[in-house]
Structure formats: structure tokens, C-alpha cells
Design an enzyme around this catalytic site. Structure first.
Site, PDB file in Angstrom:
ATOM      1  N   CYS A 185       0.971  -1.133  -0.069  1.00 50.76           N
ATOM      2  CA  CYS A 185       0.284   0.135  -0.052  1.00 50.76           C
ATOM      3  C   CYS A 185       0.922   1.511  -0.024  1.00 50.76           C
ATOM      4  O   CYS A 185       0.202   2.281  -0.063  1.00 50.76           O
ATOM      5  CB  CYS A 185      -0.893  -0.231   0.941  1.00 50.76           C
ATOM      6  SG  CYS A 185      -2.355  -1.171   1.433  1.00 50.76           S
ATOM      7  N   HIS A 235      -2.182   7.003   3.006  1.00 52.29           N
ATOM      8  CA  HIS A 235      -3.134   5.945   2.238  1.00 52.29           C
ATOM      9  C   HIS A 235      -5.094   6.011   2.871  1.00 52.29           C
ATOM     10  O   HIS A 235      -4.904   5.849   4.023  1.00 52.29           O
ATOM     11  CB  HIS A 235      -2.851   4.552   2.426  1.00 52.29           C
ATOM     12  CG  HIS A 235      -3.067   3.515   2.731  1.00 52.29           C
ATOM     13  ND1 HIS A 235      -3.796   2.970   1.039  1.00 52.29           N
ATOM     14  CD2 HIS A 235      -3.204   2.474   3.265  1.00 52.29           C
ATOM     15  CE1 HIS A 235      -4.382   1.675   1.464  1.00 52.29           C
ATOM     16  NE2 HIS A 235      -3.615   1.002   2.534  1.00 52.29           N
ATOM     17  N   ASN A 261     -10.344   0.268   0.445  1.00 52.45           N
ATOM     18  CA  ASN A 261      -8.833   0.437   0.246  1.00 52.45           C
ATOM     19  C   ASN A 261      -8.350  -0.641  -1.099  1.00 52.45           C
ATOM     20  O   ASN A 261      -8.164  -1.629  -1.345  1.00 52.45           O
ATOM     21  CB  ASN A 261      -8.295  -0.893   1.751  1.00 52.45           C
ATOM     22  CG  ASN A 261      -6.710  -0.543   1.693  1.00 52.45           C
ATOM     23  OD1 ASN A 261      -5.964  -0.318   0.850  1.00 52.45           O
ATOM     24  ND2 ASN A 261      -5.973  -0.958   2.748  1.00 52.45           N
TER      25      ASN A 261
END
Ligand code: ACO
Length: 329
Positions: A118, A255, A285
Site C-alpha cells: 500500500c 493511504h 482500500n
């Protein structure tokens, strides 16, 4: 800690893409023991986009680059390097970056994938801006894309509520007059790799046997703790390197893992939560895609304007983390 010299590079174009199919909290309620209220309260996520069965990371990334080309008068012919941040390539031994090169027939370019999960997009921007500022390359295509749905266990309610699919692309080019990459900071903690992983050729990490058989496994609480402690420390170092006070940050783009994580980081760093841009509400996500998706949403909504100072911060599996302060436009 000394103040960094701004790097003579700039982001000159952006594009993004998410698949059409929506997976809502109500849909998940029919798949695992969960409910909309729990998911919204604990994560802030309402929907995610899911790639079709025959749609993979290369398709998402190519669509994001295509979207960029329709919005900015850029040519890819003089791109000298393609870096794709992903940990879900279509094929383990074929870089998605090479599939992009082939699709757009880019004549003379290097192409490779980078896996920092990520944090991949911010790691890739770090690399691209450094290479451009050093004069090694004059134009680099950076793409962050992941097909998280392909590696998600839809029987595990603690992970399947989080993830979605998408991609975002930017061009990084040489800029001498108005250097736009003001500071970088990155780090890693391999001892925490056991908290979020996916088995591959091996199902053993530093001597620890792993579960999950190719699907993402995480200890959500440990990942949460990592994010809300390491990221604020990283942001403090990033701001010190830039020489800028936190009040000069116009937009904070972390993020998009979990809204509560973003709230906690904002509070610890003294950055007003209203300055946070995130894409998790309707996209979940999306791993390496989440930061460019959030930035592009901010641009489309008219929030991010030319001259704004952005603080991007990625974090994820590895464990990895990486941030940049960038001037937009
Ligand atoms: N619906 C209803 N209840 C649930 C669900 C669900 N979907 N998931 C877990 N629960 C239950 C648990 O079983 C637990 O029940 P118990 O108290 O009876 O044992 C309770 O809810 C609380 O569980 P916690 O794990 O403490 O919940 P938490 O508030 O920590 O939220 C979450 C869990 C959302 C996973 C959170 O920890 C989180 O977001 N962590 C970060 C995860 C992350 O960012 N991962 C990305 C990794 S990055 C990468 O590289 C891919």
C-alpha cells in the site's frame, strides 16, 4: 536533521480508473456476518469497486493511463521509464509495466514493477522524482494499481470489508524553474511483516509458518497500531526535512485504509481532518491505487488547485511506509 533540497521534477498529468461493479456493505451483509453500521463506524467504507473475472491489474492500470491521456495533452512516446506500484500483477513473472509498454507501443522505455504494497505509489514517486531530478530520465510514467478482490478471502469478515480494486497514473517530468518535490521520507520494519501478508512460493516468513493460501491475511489491530504510531512519526520527519510547518499543508493524502486511522494520524500531526483527502468511502482500500485515486478525486471536486502543497503518505505490508511533500500544478 538537515532541510532537503527540492527535487527538480513535477507531476504534469494524472488519470485514474475504477471498475464498474459496486460491492456495497449490504452486499457483504449477505456474504459474511457483518452489517453496514459496523463497517461504516469502524472503517468509514460504504462501497468498493470490484474487477470483473477477466479484468486484472494490467487492465486497471492501462485504463488509468488512458484516462490521463484523455485529460492532459501528453504523449507517451518520450516516456523513458514506466514504474508500476503493485503487489497483485496479472502474472508473477511479467511486470504490469511491460504490459503498459506494449499496449501504448511506447518505443524506448524501461519498465518494471515495484512492490511496497500500500506504500507502493509513494515509493514509486520517490524513485521517479529522484531519477528525473538527477537527470537520469526526463519523463517517467508512474502507475499505482491493485486488484485486491483477487486476493481477498470473502469468508473472512475482518478483511473482505476493507478492499477494492482500482488504479491511478501520473507523469513525472523535469522541472527546473519550479521544483515541486519538496521532501521525501521512507522506512520499513520487516519484523512486522507477519501482521499483513499473502503466501506465495513460500508459506514461511522469518521462520514463522503462515496461513491463508494465497489470500491476504492480516492482524487488523497490529496494522492499525503500526499506522497510527509510525505514520505520525514519519510525517514529523518529513515536515522537518521540508522546513515547512504543518500549517502550510493544503491537503493531506494518506493511504485510504480506514477513516479512523486517518482521523487519528491527522489529530496526532496537528493537521486539520478537513484537509484530508481520501478515496475509501466509495472505493475501499485500493492499496497502491488509493493515494492517486484520492488526489484525482480532490482535483475533480475542485479542491486541489495549482500551487497547493500536498502531503502524501503511504503505509502497508512489509511493513513499509513512505511520504512526500509535493507542490501541485
Ligand atoms: N463485522 C462485524 N464485526 C466484526 C467484523 C465485521 N466485518 N470484523 C471484526 N468484527 C468483530 C471482531 O470479531 C471483534 O469481535 P469480538 O470483540 O467479539 O472479538 C470486534 O468486531 C472488534 O474487532 P477488532 O479487530 O478489534 O476491530 P477493529 O476496531 O480493530 O477493526 C479493522 C478491525 C477494521 C480490520 C481495523 O483493525 C483496521 O482497519 N485495521 C487496519 C487494517 C488495514 O489497514 N489493513 C491494510 C493492510 S495494508 C496492505 O498492505 C494490504
Amino acid at each position: 536533521m538537515s532541510i532537503s533540497t527540492p527535487l527538480q521534477a513535477r507531476i504534469t498529468a494524472i488519470g485514474s480508473y475504477v471498475p464498474a461493479h459496486i460491492l456495497s456493505n449490504a452486499d457483504l451483509q449477505g456474504m459474511v456476518d457483518t452489517n453496514d453500521e459496523w463497517i461504516v463506524q469502524r472503517t468509514g467504507i460504504k462501497e468498493r469497486r470490484i474487477a470483473a473475472a477477466n479484468e486484472f491489474t494490467s487492465h486497471l492500470c492501462i485504463a488509468a493511463v488512458q484516462n490521463m491521456l484523455t485529460r492532459y495533452p501528453s504523449s507517451l512516446d518520450d516516456v523513458e521509464l514506466i514504474i508500476v506500484a503493485t503487489h497483485t500483477p496479472d502474472l508473477p513473472s511479467t511486470p504490469v509495466a511491460c504490459q503498459i509498454q506494449a499496449h501504448f507501443c511506447i518505443p524506448e522505455t524501461g519498465a518494471y514493477d515495484l512492490n511496497a504494497t500500500c506504500a507502493g505509489f509513494t515509493y514509486a514517486l520517490h524513485t521517479a522524482s529522484g531519477l528525473v531530478a538527477a537527470g537520469v530520465h526526463s519523463k517517467v510514467l508512474v502507475v499505482g494499481g491493485d486488484s485486491m478482490s483477487k486476493i481477498t478471502d470473502y469468508t473472512d469478515r475482518s478483511t473482505c470489508i476493507l478492499f477494492g480494486d482500482g488504479a491511478g497514473a501520473v507523469l513525472v517530468e523535469r522541472e527546473e524553474e519550479r521544483p515541486a518535490f519538496l521532501a521525501h521520507h521512507l522506512g520499513s520494519d520487516g519484523s512486522g511483516g507477519k501482521h499483513v501478508y499473502r503466501t506465495g512460493l513460500s508459506s514461511n516468513l522469518n521462520g514463522i509458518p503462515l496461513a491463508g493460501e494465497g489470500k491476504l491475511v492480516q492482524n487488523g489491530r497490529e496494522v492499525y497500531k503500526f499506522a497510527v504510531t509510525t505514520v505520525p512519526q514519519g510525517i514529523e520527519k518529513l515536515l522537518m526535512k521540508s522546513g515547512l510547518p504543518h500549517t502550510t499543508i493544503d491537503w493531506f493524502i494518506p493511504h485510504s485504509a480506514n477513516l479512523r486511522i486517518i482521523e487519528s494520524i491527522s489529530e496526532k500531526c496537528g493537521i486539520a481532518f478537513e484537509k484530508a483527502l481520501y478515496s475509501l468511502e466509495y472505493y475501499g482500500n485500493t492499496s497502491a491505487a488509493s493515494i492517486p485515486l484520492s488526489l484525482d478525486l480532490g482535483i475533480k471536486e475542485g479542491k486541489v488547485r495549482s500551487g497547493d502543497t500536498l502531503l502524501l503518505y503511504g503505509f502497508g505490508g512489509g511493513l513499509t511506509h513512505s511520504g512526500l511533500i509535493v507542490r501541485w500544478g
